[in-house]
Motif scaffolding. Structure first.
Motif, PDB file in Angstrom:
ATOM      1  N   ARG A   1      -6.236   1.278   5.080  1.00  0.00           N
ATOM      2  CA  ARG A   1      -6.234  -0.020   5.787  1.00  0.00           C
ATOM      3  C   ARG A   1      -7.591  -0.680   5.681  1.00  0.00           C
ATOM      4  NH1 ARG A   1      -2.643  -0.401  11.005  1.00  0.00           N
ATOM      5  NH2 ARG A   1      -3.812  -2.302  11.250  1.00  0.00           N
ATOM      6  N   VAL A   2      -8.635   0.112   5.925  1.00  0.00           N
ATOM      7  CA  VAL A   2      -9.989  -0.432   5.899  1.00  0.00           C
ATOM      8  C   VAL A   2     -10.301  -0.976   4.506  1.00  0.00           C
ATOM      9  CG1 VAL A   2     -12.428   0.163   6.112  1.00  0.00           C
ATOM     10  CG2 VAL A   2     -10.778   1.033   7.778  1.00  0.00           C
ATOM     11  N   ARG A   3      -9.866  -0.239   3.465  1.00  0.00           N
ATOM     12  CA  ARG A   3     -10.128  -0.690   2.105  1.00  0.00           C
ATOM     13  C   ARG A   3      -9.335  -1.955   1.780  1.00  0.00           C
ATOM     14  NH1 ARG A   3      -8.697   3.777  -1.546  1.00  0.00           N
ATOM     15  NH2 ARG A   3      -7.418   2.290  -2.695  1.00  0.00           N
ATOM     16  N   MET A   4      -8.057  -1.962   2.183  1.00  0.00           N
ATOM     17  CA  MET A   4      -7.202  -3.106   1.862  1.00  0.00           C
ATOM     18  C   MET A   4      -7.639  -4.377   2.593  1.00  0.00           C
ATOM     19  SD  MET A   4      -5.171  -2.221  -0.495  1.00  0.00           S
ATOM     20  CE  MET A   4      -4.169  -3.708  -0.519  1.00  0.00           C
ATOM     21  N   ARG A   5      -8.179  -4.217   3.818  1.00  0.00           N
ATOM     22  CA  ARG A   5      -8.744  -5.373   4.530  1.00  0.00           C
ATOM     23  C   ARG A   5      -9.739  -6.097   3.644  1.00  0.00           C
ATOM     24  NH1 ARG A   5     -11.730  -2.597   9.477  1.00  0.00           N
ATOM     25  NH2 ARG A   5      -9.933  -1.910  10.622  1.00  0.00           N
ATOM     26  N   LYS A   6     -10.654  -5.306   3.104  1.00  0.00           N
ATOM     27  CA  LYS A   6     -11.716  -5.873   2.258  1.00  0.00           C
ATOM     28  C   LYS A   6     -11.122  -6.496   1.009  1.00  0.00           C
ATOM     29  CE  LYS A   6     -15.567  -2.876   3.335  1.00  0.00           C
ATOM     30  NZ  LYS A   6     -16.061  -1.606   2.824  1.00  0.00           N
ATOM     31  N   GLU A   7     -10.121  -5.800   0.430  1.00  0.00           N
ATOM     32  CA  GLU A   7      -9.525  -6.311  -0.810  1.00  0.00           C
ATOM     33  C   GLU A   7      -8.797  -7.618  -0.583  1.00  0.00           C
ATOM     34  OE1 GLU A   7      -7.277  -3.990  -3.441  1.00  0.00           O
ATOM     35  OE2 GLU A   7      -8.620  -2.275  -3.295  1.00  0.00           O
ATOM     36  N   ILE A   8      -8.038  -7.692   0.495  1.00  0.00           N
ATOM     37  CA  ILE A   8      -7.277  -8.916   0.761  1.00  0.00           C
ATOM     38  C   ILE A   8      -8.253 -10.069   0.977  1.00  0.00           C
ATOM     39  CG2 ILE A   8      -5.789 -10.077   2.450  1.00  0.00           C
ATOM     40  CD1 ILE A   8      -4.271  -7.450   2.753  1.00  0.00           C
ATOM     41  N   ARG A   9      -9.324  -9.782   1.736  1.00  0.00           N
ATOM     42  CA  ARG A   9     -10.301 -10.846   1.984  1.00  0.00           C
ATOM     43  C   ARG A   9     -10.985 -11.266   0.659  1.00  0.00           C
ATOM     44  NH1 ARG A   9     -12.579 -14.783   5.643  1.00  0.00           N
ATOM     45  NH2 ARG A   9     -13.540 -15.833   3.913  1.00  0.00           N
ATOM     46  N   ALA A  10     -11.267 -10.269  -0.185  1.00  0.00           N
ATOM     47  CA  ALA A  10     -11.926 -10.589  -1.457  1.00  0.00           C
ATOM     48  C   ALA A  10     -11.007 -11.413  -2.364  1.00  0.00           C
ATOM     49  CB  ALA A  10     -12.355  -9.296  -2.166  1.00  0.00           C
ATOM     50  N   ILE A  11      -9.737 -11.073  -2.384  1.00  0.00           N
ATOM     51  CA  ILE A  11      -8.774 -11.838  -3.192  1.00  0.00           C
ATOM     52  C   ILE A  11      -8.669 -13.259  -2.656  1.00  0.00           C
ATOM     53  CG2 ILE A  11      -6.335 -12.036  -3.826  1.00  0.00           C
ATOM     54  CD1 ILE A  11      -6.260  -8.925  -3.855  1.00  0.00           C
ATOM     55  N   HIS A  12      -8.612 -13.369  -1.330  1.00  0.00           N
ATOM     56  CA  HIS A  12      -8.585 -14.699  -0.689  1.00  0.00           C
ATOM     57  C   HIS A  12      -9.780 -15.534  -1.165  1.00  0.00           C
ATOM     58  CE1 HIS A  12      -8.536 -17.608   2.738  1.00  0.00           C
ATOM     59  NE2 HIS A  12      -9.828 -17.522   2.578  1.00  0.00           N
TER      60      HIS A  12
END
Ligand SMILES: Nc1ncnc2c1ncn2[C@@H]1O[C@H](COP(=O)(O)OP(=O)(O)OP(=O)(O)O)[C@@H](O)[C@H]1O
Ligand SMILES: [Mg+2]
Length: 357
Positions: A170-181
């Motif tokens: 979850r912690v990793r995907m948070r960062k990834e989703i924000r980075a993709i955004h």
């Protein structure tokens, strides 16, 4: 500039139940907005109303400046990402990504190019020929994101997309989703009941309770200046301590109904003699020497070391929790002295629960 999404006095009734009450939110292009609040507060209803999966009972919804109240979901040009990825199990990652394009009649060559492009954005380039069953949970989540991205929507709508994943992912995907955004310059609305997720991902946080927006703003504003006790208790982890207290003569301090009636200096000016709720964040209480100005004494109730920090609670009722350094050595029954900066003490009205001072 025209906001990308605008909600003006939006109301939603389910029969006699009033699920959304006078919702006003303006979302500029490029912003990442989180909708947070306890279960049943109306987060999904609000997101589904934006998507057009629910019709609104009153008010106005605009997307890119156009009124959308009566526009069907598929014409709103939004992409929804759910917690269940709803990938087609029999299709490869490539075909899952390009499914919507195929329905639209986009040529095979163009679809292949789009798949390569999106796979690069979401970091799945090497996995295009796999089936969903051959992917990890995080990789499936990325395919779901990719499928939304490929449509180039006006905004992304997320409803708790990470709740199926384990804590570290979850912690990793948070960062990834924000980075993709950020990479796409996208506009995103993200529903979560996890205030840490909201705080870490969003530019703008909307706190809902029972269909009403209690407060909205940049995450650190909500943390520093909650407008009421509900927001104060909801934002921040561990939660703020709330201690009933009386304002002393002159208004410069409060006497707690805990810690043996300790007096704590406050910055806000509130009328002497009145009853208040003092709000003290656990991370703002420091263990200090007994002779430190402003220090007051607590008797230690429970001690919970986590390694990095140690949670120390007082034996008061209600207890006062503080977050101490992980190397702190205290034991149940010890007397300790603590201090807090006056400007960090929040005061709330006991009846209305509004912030004071
Ligand atoms: N179709 C419906 N008919 C009647 N009431 C509904 C309907 N959908 C939702 N509600 C009610 O509206 C309120 C808000 O529901 P919603 O699903 O938006 O909550 P939520 O904030 O997303 O909660 P959670 O965190 O549990 O997902 C709830 O009280 C719910 O019971
Ligand atoms: Mg929900």
């Amino acid at each position: 500039m025209t906001p990308q999404i605008e909600l003006i006095d939006v109301n939603k009734h389910y029969g006699s139940f009033h699920a959304l009450k006078g919702i006003d939110v303006t979302i500029p292009k490029g912003q990442f907005v989180a909708l947070v609040g306890p279960s049943g507060c109306g987060k999904s209803t609000l997101l589904r109303s934006i998507a057009g999966l629910e019709s609104i009972s009153g008010g106005t919804l605009k997307i890119a400046g156009e009124v959308m109240n009566k526009v069907p979901p598929r014409k709103r040009d939004l992409a929804m990402v759910f917690q269940s990825y709803a990938l087609y199990p029999h299709l490869s990652v490539r075909d899952n990504l390009t499914y919507a394009l195929r329905l639209r009649g986009v040529s095979k060559a163009e679809r292949a190019r789009a798949a390569e492009e999106v796979a690069a954005v979401i970091g799945l380039g090497a996995l295009l020929d796999r089936r969903p069953a051959e992917l990890s949970g995080g990789q499936r989540q990325r395919v779901a994101m990719g499928r939304a991205i490929i449509r180039e929507p006006k905004a992304f709508l997320f409803d708790e997309p990470l709740s199926n994943l384990d804590a570290s992912l979850r912690v990793r995907m948070r960062k990834e989703i924000r980075a993709i955004h950020d990479r796409l310059g996208a506009t995103s609305v993200y529903v979560t009941h996890d205030q840490i997720e909201a705080m870490t991902m969003a530019d703008h946080v909307v706190v809902l309770r029972a269909g009403v927006i209690e407060q909205q703003g940049p995450p650190l504003d909500l943390y520093a200046r909650p407008v009421n006790r509900f927001v104060a208790g909801f934002i921040g982890s561990p939660a703020m301590n709330f201690v009933p207290a009386t304002v002393v003569e002159g208004g410069g301090a409060v006497r707690l109904d805990a810690a043996g009636g300790a007096e704590v200096a406050v910055a806000g000016r509130v009328e002497g003699g009145r009853r208040v709720i003092a709000g003290i964040r656990p991370e703002h209480l420091d263990i200090v020497g007994a002779d430190t100005p402003g220090a007051f004494a607590l008797t230690v109730g429970a001690v919970e070391p986590t390694g990095s920090v140690t949670y120390v609670s007082s034996d008061d009722e209600p207890e006062i929790l503080l977050v101490a350094d992980g190397a702190t050595r205290v034991r149940t029954g010890d007397r300790i002295h603590v201090a807090i900066a006056p400007e960090r003490v929040h005061l709330f009205d006991p009846e209305s629960e509004a912030a004071l001072g």
